[in-house]
Design an enzyme around this catalytic site. Structure first.
Site, mmCIF file in Angstrom:
data_model
loop_
_atom_site.group_PDB
_atom_site.id
_atom_site.type_symbol
_atom_site.label_atom_id
_atom_site.label_comp_id
_atom_site.label_asym_id
_atom_site.label_seq_id
_atom_site.Cartn_x
_atom_site.Cartn_y
_atom_site.Cartn_z
ATOM 1 N N SER A 1 -19.168 -38.916 110.056
ATOM 2 C CA SER A 1 -20.293 -39.855 110.010
ATOM 3 C C SER A 1 -20.166 -40.729 108.770
ATOM 4 O O SER A 1 -20.191 -40.241 107.642
ATOM 5 C CB SER A 1 -21.622 -39.102 109.974
ATOM 6 O OG SER A 1 -22.634 -40.015 109.585
ATOM 7 N N ASP B 1 -24.294 -44.187 112.398
ATOM 8 C CA ASP B 1 -25.722 -43.878 112.502
ATOM 9 C C ASP B 1 -26.555 -45.118 112.227
ATOM 10 O O ASP B 1 -26.591 -45.616 111.105
ATOM 11 C CB ASP B 1 -26.085 -42.791 111.477
ATOM 12 C CG ASP B 1 -25.481 -41.451 111.837
ATOM 13 O OD1 ASP B 1 -25.830 -40.924 112.909
ATOM 14 O OD2 ASP B 1 -24.652 -40.934 111.061
ATOM 15 N N MET C 1 -30.241 -46.580 111.962
ATOM 16 C CA MET C 1 -31.637 -46.139 111.770
ATOM 17 C C MET C 1 -32.527 -47.344 111.499
ATOM 18 O O MET C 1 -32.140 -48.238 110.738
ATOM 19 C CB MET C 1 -31.729 -45.208 110.566
ATOM 20 C CG MET C 1 -30.804 -44.016 110.634
ATOM 21 S SD MET C 1 -30.958 -43.024 109.135
ATOM 22 C CE MET C 1 -29.703 -41.785 109.434
ATOM 23 N N HIS D 1 -24.754 -43.792 117.242
ATOM 24 C CA HIS D 1 -25.964 -42.974 117.377
ATOM 25 C C HIS D 1 -27.166 -43.826 116.987
ATOM 26 O O HIS D 1 -27.367 -44.101 115.803
ATOM 27 C CB HIS D 1 -25.796 -41.748 116.463
ATOM 28 C CG HIS D 1 -26.960 -40.823 116.441
ATOM 29 N ND1 HIS D 1 -27.096 -39.822 115.502
ATOM 30 C CD2 HIS D 1 -28.066 -40.723 117.235
ATOM 31 C CE1 HIS D 1 -28.211 -39.152 115.721
ATOM 32 N NE2 HIS D 1 -28.827 -39.680 116.747
ATOM 33 N N MET E 1 -30.810 -44.316 116.201
ATOM 34 C CA MET E 1 -32.082 -43.667 115.853
ATOM 35 C C MET E 1 -33.099 -44.786 115.702
ATOM 36 O O MET E 1 -33.565 -45.098 114.603
ATOM 37 C CB MET E 1 -31.917 -42.854 114.560
ATOM 38 C CG MET E 1 -31.163 -41.546 114.799
ATOM 39 S SD MET E 1 -30.441 -40.870 113.299
ATOM 40 C CE MET E 1 -28.885 -41.741 113.301
ATOM 41 N N MET F 1 -29.135 -32.492 117.984
ATOM 42 C CA MET F 1 -29.394 -32.666 116.547
ATOM 43 C C MET F 1 -29.614 -31.293 115.912
ATOM 44 O O MET F 1 -30.508 -30.546 116.317
ATOM 45 C CB MET F 1 -30.632 -33.537 116.313
ATOM 46 C CG MET F 1 -30.487 -35.000 116.707
ATOM 47 S SD MET F 1 -29.096 -35.862 115.945
ATOM 48 C CE MET F 1 -29.433 -35.655 114.204
ATOM 49 N N PHE G 1 -31.441 -38.451 107.771
ATOM 50 C CA PHE G 1 -30.750 -38.302 106.485
ATOM 51 C C PHE G 1 -29.500 -37.440 106.635
ATOM 52 O O PHE G 1 -29.484 -36.510 107.437
ATOM 53 C CB PHE G 1 -31.678 -37.647 105.452
ATOM 54 C CG PHE G 1 -32.944 -38.422 105.246
ATOM 55 C CD1 PHE G 1 -32.982 -39.476 104.335
ATOM 56 C CD2 PHE G 1 -34.085 -38.125 105.983
ATOM 57 C CE1 PHE G 1 -34.143 -40.221 104.160
ATOM 58 C CE2 PHE G 1 -35.256 -38.859 105.817
ATOM 59 C CZ PHE G 1 -35.288 -39.909 104.903
ATOM 60 N N GLY H 1 -26.768 -34.789 104.699
ATOM 61 C CA GLY H 1 -26.849 -33.763 103.665
ATOM 62 C C GLY H 1 -27.932 -32.712 103.834
ATOM 63 O O GLY H 1 -28.246 -31.992 102.883
ATOM 64 N N ASP I 1 -24.772 -32.679 115.636
ATOM 65 C CA ASP I 1 -24.940 -33.651 114.554
ATOM 66 C C ASP I 1 -25.911 -33.141 113.495
ATOM 67 O O ASP I 1 -27.106 -33.004 113.749
ATOM 68 C CB ASP I 1 -25.443 -34.972 115.152
ATOM 69 C CG ASP I 1 -25.410 -36.106 114.140
ATOM 70 O OD1 ASP I 1 -24.933 -35.904 113.004
ATOM 71 O OD2 ASP I 1 -25.870 -37.209 114.503
ATOM 72 N N GLY J 1 -25.447 -31.186 109.289
ATOM 73 C CA GLY J 1 -25.181 -29.943 108.577
ATOM 74 C C GLY J 1 -23.943 -29.197 109.029
ATOM 75 O O GLY J 1 -23.812 -27.994 108.776
ATOM 76 N N GLY K 1 -20.735 -35.469 108.146
ATOM 77 C CA GLY K 1 -20.903 -36.535 107.165
ATOM 78 C C GLY K 1 -20.604 -36.059 105.770
ATOM 79 O O GLY K 1 -19.478 -36.180 105.266
HETATM 80 C C1 DX5 Z 1 -28.576 -37.700 110.643
HETATM 81 C C2 DX5 Z 1 -27.364 -38.385 111.241
HETATM 82 C C3 DX5 Z 1 -26.114 -37.662 111.023
HETATM 83 C C4 DX5 Z 1 -25.734 -37.493 109.577
HETATM 84 C C5 DX5 Z 1 -25.010 -36.187 109.454
HETATM 85 O O1 DX5 Z 1 -29.705 -38.351 111.035
HETATM 86 O O2 DX5 Z 1 -27.533 -38.556 112.622
HETATM 87 O O3 DX5 Z 1 -25.034 -38.214 111.754
HETATM 88 O O4 DX5 Z 1 -24.943 -38.537 109.084
HETATM 89 O O5 DX5 Z 1 -24.783 -35.974 108.117
HETATM 90 P P1 DX5 Z 1 -24.437 -34.532 107.519
HETATM 91 O O6 DX5 Z 1 -23.137 -34.121 108.155
HETATM 92 O O7 DX5 Z 1 -24.336 -34.818 106.072
HETATM 93 O O8 DX5 Z 1 -25.561 -33.629 107.907
HETATM 94 ZN ZN ZN Z 2 -25.718 -39.135 113.823
#
Ligand code: DX5
Ligand code: ZN
Length: 219
Positions: free
Chosen positions: A9, A36, A38, A67, A69, A138, A144, A146, A176, A178, A198
């Site tokens: 990501s 991503d 958003m 993706h 959002m 998800m 976010f 991290g 997607d 963590g 990510g």
């Molecule tokens: C969260 C995103 C993810 C995010 C994952 O809303 O959809 O794609 O970038 O990031 P990590 O891998 O750091 O959880």
């Molecule tokens: Zn994503």
């Protein structure tokens, strides 16, 4: 043959060095770019939009897994097709007429994905599964990078995998949020096909080695 995929990501990339980070992904064992988008309404954060994606697409030598959002994603389906998205994922919670949205994504020449928030049951996809190319489960609340992985995801993936097999659907399961070297193998064992990562990739000392490690684990 290994068909399980890693999709880094770019949300966790260095936005001042996007070209550099994209070249790293191009050269790595990663399979897709996960982008991503958003809007600050569907999720409490704003990432990047069309002009940035356009610049990114120029450097990508691997498929773009986008993706969304955002609320009312139907308004932008053609735009993302024109920008070069190969997979376009909308949120179940953002679509009043999901079946129609899926048809529109496919009519625009893309693969149709549906993302489920952690609180949304996989059972709700029973009647649309035949029209879905990818389900993005998800494993954090979207918005976010991290965040910590939600353990209930394993149960969802198992239930979804069973549903996909029972319906003879070709839908891929993507996880997607963590994802790291502690849960990657177990997620694939539960039925996942695509892992988005990510922070674990981009905040590591050698992102390209981290991608290789994840690929090996999900072999
Ligand atoms: C969260 C995103 C993810 C995010 C994952 O809303 O959809 O794609 O970038 O990031 P990590 O891998 O750091 O959880
Ligand atoms: Zn994503």
């Amino acid at each position: 043959m290994n068909t399980n995929k890693i999709a880094p990501s770019l949300l966790a990339a260095d936005f001042a060095n996007l070209q550099r980070d994209m070249e790293m992904v191009n050269q790595s064992e990663a399979d897709w770019f996960h982008l991503d988008i958003m809007d600050g309404v569907f999720v409490p954060n704003i990432s990047f939009g069309m002009p940035v994606m356009k610049a990114m697409a120029k450097h990508a030598k691997k498929p773009l897994d986008v993706h969304l959002m955002i609320v009312d994603p139907d308004r932008y389906i053609q735009t993302f097709a024109d920008l070069g998205a190969e997979v376009l994922t909308v949120h179940y919670e953002a679509c009043t007429h999901l079946h129609r949205t899926l048809q529109a994504i496919k009519a625009a020449g893309m693969k149709a994905g549906v993302a489920l928030n952690p609180h949304t049951s996989v059972q709700l996809l029973e009647d649309t599964l035949a029209d879905i190319d990818l389900v993005c489960v998800m494993s954090v609340n979207p918005g976010f990078g991290g965040q910590s992985f939600i353990e209930n995801t394993y149960e969802k993936v198992k239930a979804l995998k069973a549903m996909i097999q029972q319906k003879n659907s070709g839908a891929l399961i993507e996880i997607d949020g963590g994802v790291n070297d502690k849960n990657a193998a177990a997620l694939v064992a539960a039925g996942a096909d695509v892992l988005v990562a990510g922070s674990f990739v981009f905040k590591s000392e050698s992102p390209s080695d981290t991608i290789a490690t994840l690929k090996k684990q999900i072999g």
